[in-house]
Design an enzyme around this catalytic site. Structure first.
Site, PDB file in Angstrom:
ATOM      1  N   ASP A  72       0.813  -1.207   0.000  1.00  0.00           N
ATOM      2  CA  ASP A  72       0.000   0.000   0.000  1.00  0.00           C
ATOM      3  C   ASP A  72       0.853   1.267   0.000  1.00  0.00           C
ATOM      4  O   ASP A  72       0.740   2.115  -0.885  1.00  0.00           O
ATOM      5  CB  ASP A  72      -0.912   0.036   1.232  1.00  0.00           C
ATOM      6  CG  ASP A  72      -2.138  -0.845   1.065  1.00  0.00           C
ATOM      7  OD1 ASP A  72      -2.310  -1.415  -0.025  1.00  0.00           O
ATOM      8  OD2 ASP A  72      -2.912  -0.968   2.027  1.00  0.00           O
ATOM      9  N   PHE A  73       1.686   1.405   1.008  1.00  0.00           N
ATOM     10  CA  PHE A  73       2.376   2.671   1.212  1.00  0.00           C
ATOM     11  C   PHE A  73       3.699   2.763   0.453  1.00  0.00           C
ATOM     12  O   PHE A  73       4.039   3.823  -0.089  1.00  0.00           O
ATOM     13  CB  PHE A  73       2.612   2.905   2.702  1.00  0.00           C
ATOM     14  CG  PHE A  73       1.343   2.985   3.494  1.00  0.00           C
ATOM     15  CD1 PHE A  73       0.333   3.855   3.115  1.00  0.00           C
ATOM     16  CD2 PHE A  73       1.126   2.173   4.598  1.00  0.00           C
ATOM     17  CE1 PHE A  73      -0.859   3.932   3.819  1.00  0.00           C
ATOM     18  CE2 PHE A  73      -0.065   2.238   5.313  1.00  0.00           C
ATOM     19  CZ  PHE A  73      -1.056   3.116   4.924  1.00  0.00           C
TER      20      PHE A  73
END
Length: 289
Positions: A46-47
Protein backbone atom coordinates in the site's frame (compact mmCIF):
# COMPACT_ATOMS: atom_id res chain seq x y z
CA UNK A 1 -3.00 4.08 -8.89
CA UNK A 2 -4.32 0.54 -8.86
CA UNK A 3 -3.73 -2.49 -6.70
CA UNK A 4 -3.44 -5.22 -9.31
CA UNK A 5 -2.12 -4.52 -12.80
CA UNK A 6 -4.73 -2.94 -15.06
CA UNK A 7 -3.91 -5.42 -17.84
CA UNK A 8 -3.51 -8.57 -15.71
CA UNK A 9 -5.78 -11.50 -14.83
CA UNK A 10 -6.68 -9.92 -11.46
CA UNK A 11 -7.58 -6.48 -12.86
CA UNK A 12 -11.31 -6.75 -12.14
CA UNK A 13 -10.87 -8.35 -8.70
CA UNK A 14 -10.87 -6.72 -5.27
CA UNK A 15 -7.69 -6.99 -3.26
CA UNK A 16 -5.68 -5.69 -0.35
CA UNK A 17 -2.00 -5.30 0.53
CA UNK A 18 -1.58 -9.00 1.27
CA UNK A 19 -2.99 -9.97 -2.14
CA UNK A 20 -0.78 -7.57 -4.09
CA UNK A 21 2.27 -8.86 -2.21
CA UNK A 22 1.18 -12.44 -2.83
CA UNK A 23 0.95 -12.20 -6.62
CA UNK A 24 4.08 -10.03 -6.87
CA UNK A 25 6.23 -12.78 -5.32
CA UNK A 26 7.35 -10.56 -2.45
CA UNK A 27 5.15 -12.22 0.18
CA UNK A 28 6.76 -15.58 -0.56
CA UNK A 29 10.06 -14.13 0.69
CA UNK A 30 8.75 -13.10 4.11
CA UNK A 31 8.65 -15.44 7.08
CA UNK A 32 10.51 -18.14 8.95
CA UNK A 33 11.52 -21.55 7.67
CA UNK A 34 8.66 -24.08 7.88
CA UNK A 35 6.20 -21.30 8.71
CA UNK A 36 3.63 -19.65 6.49
CA UNK A 37 4.48 -16.38 4.70
CA UNK A 38 3.90 -13.45 7.02
CA UNK A 39 2.40 -10.10 5.88
CA UNK A 40 4.15 -6.97 7.24
CA UNK A 41 1.08 -4.88 8.07
CA UNK A 42 0.21 -2.88 4.93
CA UNK A 43 3.42 -0.88 4.69
CA UNK A 44 4.98 -2.91 1.86
CA UNK A 45 2.42 -2.79 -0.97
CA UNK A 46 0.00 0.00 0.00
CA UNK A 47 2.38 2.67 1.21
CA UNK A 48 5.76 1.73 -0.27
CA UNK A 49 4.98 -0.22 -3.43
CA UNK A 50 1.94 1.96 -4.04
CA UNK A 51 2.06 5.49 -2.65
CA UNK A 52 5.83 6.00 -2.54
CA UNK A 53 6.39 4.52 -5.99
CA UNK A 54 3.57 6.62 -7.46
CA UNK A 55 5.11 9.71 -5.89
CA UNK A 56 8.43 8.85 -7.54
CA UNK A 57 6.55 8.65 -10.82
CA UNK A 58 5.09 12.12 -10.26
CA UNK A 59 8.56 13.51 -9.58
CA UNK A 60 9.90 11.85 -12.74
CA UNK A 61 7.06 13.41 -14.73
CA UNK A 62 7.84 16.83 -13.26
CA UNK A 63 11.47 16.44 -14.35
CA UNK A 64 10.38 15.29 -17.82
CA UNK A 65 8.16 18.35 -18.11
CA UNK A 66 11.22 20.57 -17.88
CA UNK A 67 12.31 19.35 -21.33
CA UNK A 68 8.99 18.46 -22.96
CA UNK A 69 6.90 21.32 -21.59
CA UNK A 70 3.98 18.91 -21.21
CA UNK A 71 2.41 17.01 -18.34
CA UNK A 72 1.44 13.38 -18.57
CA UNK A 73 -0.55 10.63 -16.90
CA UNK A 74 1.40 8.83 -14.17
CA UNK A 75 0.30 5.26 -13.56
CA UNK A 76 1.45 2.83 -10.88
CA UNK A 77 0.20 -0.41 -9.34
CA UNK A 78 1.05 -2.14 -6.09
CA UNK A 79 2.09 -5.43 -7.69
CA UNK A 80 4.86 -3.92 -9.81
CA UNK A 81 5.80 -1.53 -7.01
CA UNK A 82 6.20 -4.37 -4.51
CA UNK A 83 8.23 -6.43 -6.96
CA UNK A 84 10.50 -3.43 -7.57
CA UNK A 85 11.09 -2.98 -3.83
CA UNK A 86 11.95 -6.69 -3.58
CA UNK A 87 14.58 -6.41 -6.33
CA UNK A 88 17.53 -7.27 -4.08
CA UNK A 89 16.14 -10.46 -2.48
CA UNK A 90 14.53 -11.44 -5.80
CA UNK A 91 17.89 -11.31 -7.55
CA UNK A 92 19.56 -13.01 -4.56
CA UNK A 93 17.38 -16.08 -5.19
CA UNK A 94 19.82 -16.87 -8.01
CA UNK A 95 22.91 -16.57 -5.78
CA UNK A 96 24.25 -18.22 -2.60
CA UNK A 97 23.05 -15.15 -0.70
CA UNK A 98 19.39 -16.12 -1.04
CA UNK A 99 19.00 -19.54 -2.68
CA UNK A 100 18.39 -21.62 0.44
CA UNK A 101 14.63 -21.11 0.74
CA UNK A 102 12.59 -18.77 2.94
CA UNK A 103 14.07 -18.26 6.39
CA UNK A 104 17.39 -19.98 5.69
CA UNK A 105 19.46 -17.17 4.23
CA UNK A 106 21.82 -14.55 5.58
CA UNK A 107 19.32 -11.68 5.78
CA UNK A 108 15.95 -13.40 6.34
CA UNK A 109 16.46 -14.96 9.77
CA UNK A 110 18.53 -17.96 8.78
CA UNK A 111 21.80 -16.57 10.10
CA UNK A 112 22.26 -16.60 13.93
CA UNK A 113 23.98 -13.23 13.97
CA UNK A 114 21.30 -11.49 11.93
CA UNK A 115 18.21 -12.08 14.03
CA UNK A 116 16.29 -10.99 17.13
CA UNK A 117 16.60 -12.55 20.58
CA UNK A 118 14.40 -12.50 23.65
CA UNK A 119 15.80 -11.08 26.87
CA UNK A 120 15.10 -11.93 30.51
CA UNK A 121 12.24 -9.41 30.71
CA UNK A 122 10.47 -10.75 27.58
CA UNK A 123 11.77 -7.94 25.39
CA UNK A 124 14.09 -8.26 22.41
CA UNK A 125 17.49 -7.32 21.06
CA UNK A 126 18.29 -7.10 17.35
CA UNK A 127 21.60 -8.47 16.08
CA UNK A 128 23.13 -7.60 12.70
CA UNK A 129 26.82 -8.36 13.12
CA UNK A 130 27.55 -9.33 9.50
CA UNK A 131 31.16 -8.23 9.07
CA UNK A 132 33.94 -10.11 10.94
CA UNK A 133 34.97 -7.14 13.08
CA UNK A 134 31.37 -6.55 14.16
CA UNK A 135 30.97 -10.26 14.90
CA UNK A 136 34.04 -10.15 17.15
CA UNK A 137 32.52 -7.22 19.07
CA UNK A 138 29.23 -9.15 19.42
CA UNK A 139 30.96 -12.26 20.76
CA UNK A 140 32.93 -10.17 23.22
CA UNK A 141 29.80 -8.45 24.53
CA UNK A 142 28.02 -11.78 24.93
CA UNK A 143 30.97 -13.18 26.88
CA UNK A 144 31.58 -15.92 24.31
CA UNK A 145 35.11 -14.99 23.23
CA UNK A 146 37.73 -17.71 23.13
CA UNK A 147 35.31 -20.52 22.23
CA UNK A 148 36.26 -20.61 18.56
CA UNK A 149 33.06 -19.12 17.16
CA UNK A 150 35.01 -16.45 15.33
CA UNK A 151 36.55 -19.18 13.16
CA UNK A 152 33.46 -21.42 13.01
CA UNK A 153 30.89 -18.83 12.03
CA UNK A 154 30.98 -19.68 8.30
CA UNK A 155 30.13 -23.34 9.04
CA UNK A 156 26.39 -23.46 8.33
CA UNK A 157 26.13 -26.87 10.00
CA UNK A 158 27.01 -25.22 13.33
CA UNK A 159 24.42 -22.45 12.99
CA UNK A 160 21.64 -24.24 14.93
CA UNK A 161 23.89 -24.88 17.94
CA UNK A 162 25.22 -21.34 17.82
CA UNK A 163 21.70 -19.93 17.65
CA UNK A 164 20.69 -21.82 20.77
CA UNK A 165 23.80 -20.57 22.56
CA UNK A 166 23.12 -16.95 21.64
CA UNK A 167 19.45 -17.29 22.60
CA UNK A 168 20.30 -18.76 26.01
CA UNK A 169 22.86 -16.02 26.58
CA UNK A 170 20.47 -13.19 25.77
CA UNK A 171 17.87 -14.65 28.14
CA UNK A 172 20.37 -14.20 30.95
CA UNK A 173 19.99 -10.39 31.15
CA UNK A 174 17.23 -7.82 30.73
CA UNK A 175 17.09 -5.67 27.63
CA UNK A 176 18.29 -2.65 29.58
CA UNK A 177 21.28 -4.62 30.82
CA UNK A 178 22.16 -5.66 27.26
CA UNK A 179 21.79 -2.06 26.15
CA UNK A 180 24.37 -1.10 28.74
CA UNK A 181 26.70 -3.75 27.34
CA UNK A 182 26.38 -2.88 23.66
CA UNK A 183 25.68 0.85 23.55
CA UNK A 184 28.69 2.61 22.05
CA UNK A 185 30.12 -0.56 20.50
CA UNK A 186 30.31 -1.79 16.90
CA UNK A 187 28.56 -5.08 17.66
CA UNK A 188 25.49 -4.03 15.63
CA UNK A 189 23.31 -5.01 18.57
CA UNK A 190 20.43 -2.72 19.51
CA UNK A 191 17.15 -2.92 21.44
CA UNK A 192 13.92 -3.64 19.59
CA UNK A 193 11.99 -0.55 20.66
CA UNK A 194 8.22 -0.21 20.52
CA UNK A 195 6.27 2.93 19.75
CA UNK A 196 4.81 3.40 23.25
CA UNK A 197 8.40 3.57 24.52
CA UNK A 198 9.41 6.08 21.89
CA UNK A 199 6.40 8.20 22.72
CA UNK A 200 7.04 8.22 26.47
CA UNK A 201 10.85 8.23 26.68
CA UNK A 202 12.43 11.45 25.35
CA UNK A 203 15.83 10.98 23.78
CA UNK A 204 15.18 7.63 22.13
CA UNK A 205 16.28 7.35 18.50
CA UNK A 206 12.80 7.07 17.07
CA UNK A 207 11.26 10.40 18.06
CA UNK A 208 9.08 11.56 15.18
CA UNK A 209 10.68 13.93 12.68
CA UNK A 210 10.16 14.83 9.00
CA UNK A 211 11.08 11.86 6.85
CA UNK A 212 13.91 13.76 5.15
CA UNK A 213 15.94 16.82 6.09
CA UNK A 214 15.83 19.72 3.63
CA UNK A 215 18.37 22.21 4.91
CA UNK A 216 17.29 25.15 2.77
CA UNK A 217 13.52 24.51 2.72
CA UNK A 218 12.69 22.45 5.83
CA UNK A 219 9.58 20.28 5.88
CA UNK A 220 6.82 20.96 8.38
CA UNK A 221 7.65 19.96 11.95
CA UNK A 222 6.08 16.80 13.32
CA UNK A 223 6.85 17.10 17.03
CA UNK A 224 5.50 20.21 18.72
CA UNK A 225 8.19 22.65 19.80
CA UNK A 226 11.02 20.71 18.16
CA UNK A 227 11.42 23.25 15.36
CA UNK A 228 12.49 25.82 17.93
CA UNK A 229 15.62 23.74 18.52
CA UNK A 230 16.74 23.25 14.91
CA UNK A 231 14.29 23.88 12.07
CA UNK A 232 16.55 22.33 9.43
CA UNK A 233 16.60 19.05 11.35
CA UNK A 234 13.20 18.95 13.02
CA UNK A 235 11.17 20.88 10.45
CA UNK A 236 9.53 24.28 10.50
CA UNK A 237 6.31 25.40 12.10
CA UNK A 238 4.62 24.62 15.41
CA UNK A 239 4.31 20.88 14.92
CA UNK A 240 1.26 18.62 14.98
CA UNK A 241 -0.91 17.72 17.93
CA UNK A 242 0.07 14.26 19.12
CA UNK A 243 3.72 14.63 18.08
CA UNK A 244 3.30 12.17 15.23
CA UNK A 245 1.85 9.40 17.40
CA UNK A 246 -1.80 10.41 17.06
CA UNK A 247 -3.50 10.11 13.68
CA UNK A 248 -5.39 12.96 12.07
CA UNK A 249 -7.77 11.18 9.66
CA UNK A 250 -9.69 13.03 6.96
CA UNK A 251 -13.08 12.03 5.62
CA UNK A 252 -13.50 11.79 1.81
CA UNK A 253 -13.51 15.27 0.33
CA UNK A 254 -12.31 16.90 3.54
CA UNK A 255 -9.66 19.53 2.86
CA UNK A 256 -8.99 18.59 -0.77
CA UNK A 257 -10.03 21.88 -2.31
CA UNK A 258 -8.08 23.83 0.29
CA UNK A 259 -4.92 21.86 -0.45
CA UNK A 260 -5.24 22.51 -4.18
CA UNK A 261 -5.76 26.21 -3.51
CA UNK A 262 -2.86 26.55 -1.08
CA UNK A 263 -0.37 24.32 -2.91
CA UNK A 264 -0.95 25.03 -6.60
CA UNK A 265 -3.38 27.96 -6.68
CA UNK A 266 -6.25 26.01 -8.28
CA UNK A 267 -9.84 27.05 -7.66
CA UNK A 268 -13.09 25.19 -8.17
CA UNK A 269 -14.83 26.34 -11.33
CA UNK A 270 -11.63 27.61 -12.88
CA UNK A 271 -9.10 24.76 -13.18
CA UNK A 272 -11.46 21.94 -12.11
CA UNK A 273 -15.01 21.01 -11.21
CA UNK A 274 -16.34 18.79 -8.43
CA UNK A 275 -18.26 15.85 -9.88
CA UNK A 276 -19.45 12.75 -8.08
CA UNK A 277 -17.27 13.45 -5.08
CA UNK A 278 -14.13 13.82 -7.20
CA UNK A 279 -12.18 16.65 -8.81
CA UNK A 280 -12.22 16.72 -12.62
CA UNK A 281 -9.96 18.99 -14.67
CA UNK A 282 -11.95 21.38 -16.83
CA UNK A 283 -10.07 20.66 -20.06
CA UNK A 284 -10.87 16.97 -19.67
CA UNK A 285 -8.00 15.88 -21.88
CA UNK A 286 -4.58 16.31 -20.28
CA UNK A 287 -3.37 16.29 -16.72
CA UNK A 288 -1.45 19.09 -15.07
CA UNK A 289 1.39 18.61 -12.60
Amino acid sequence: MTGFRRDGKYAAMAGHDINYLAVSGALGLLGRENEKPHPPWNIFADFAGGGAVLFQGVLLAVIARQTSGRGQVVEANMVDGSSYLATFPRMALKTPLGDKGRGNNLLDGGCPWYDTYETADAKYMAVGALEPQFFVALIKGLGLSGQGWEEKRADVARWPAFRHLIADTFRGKTRAEWEAVFDGTDACCTPVLEYPELESQPGREGDQRPVVTLRETPCLAVKQGAALINAAQYGQGSGIAGDGYVGQPLSPGSGGEGVLRDWVGWQSGREYEVKGGGLVLKDGETSKL
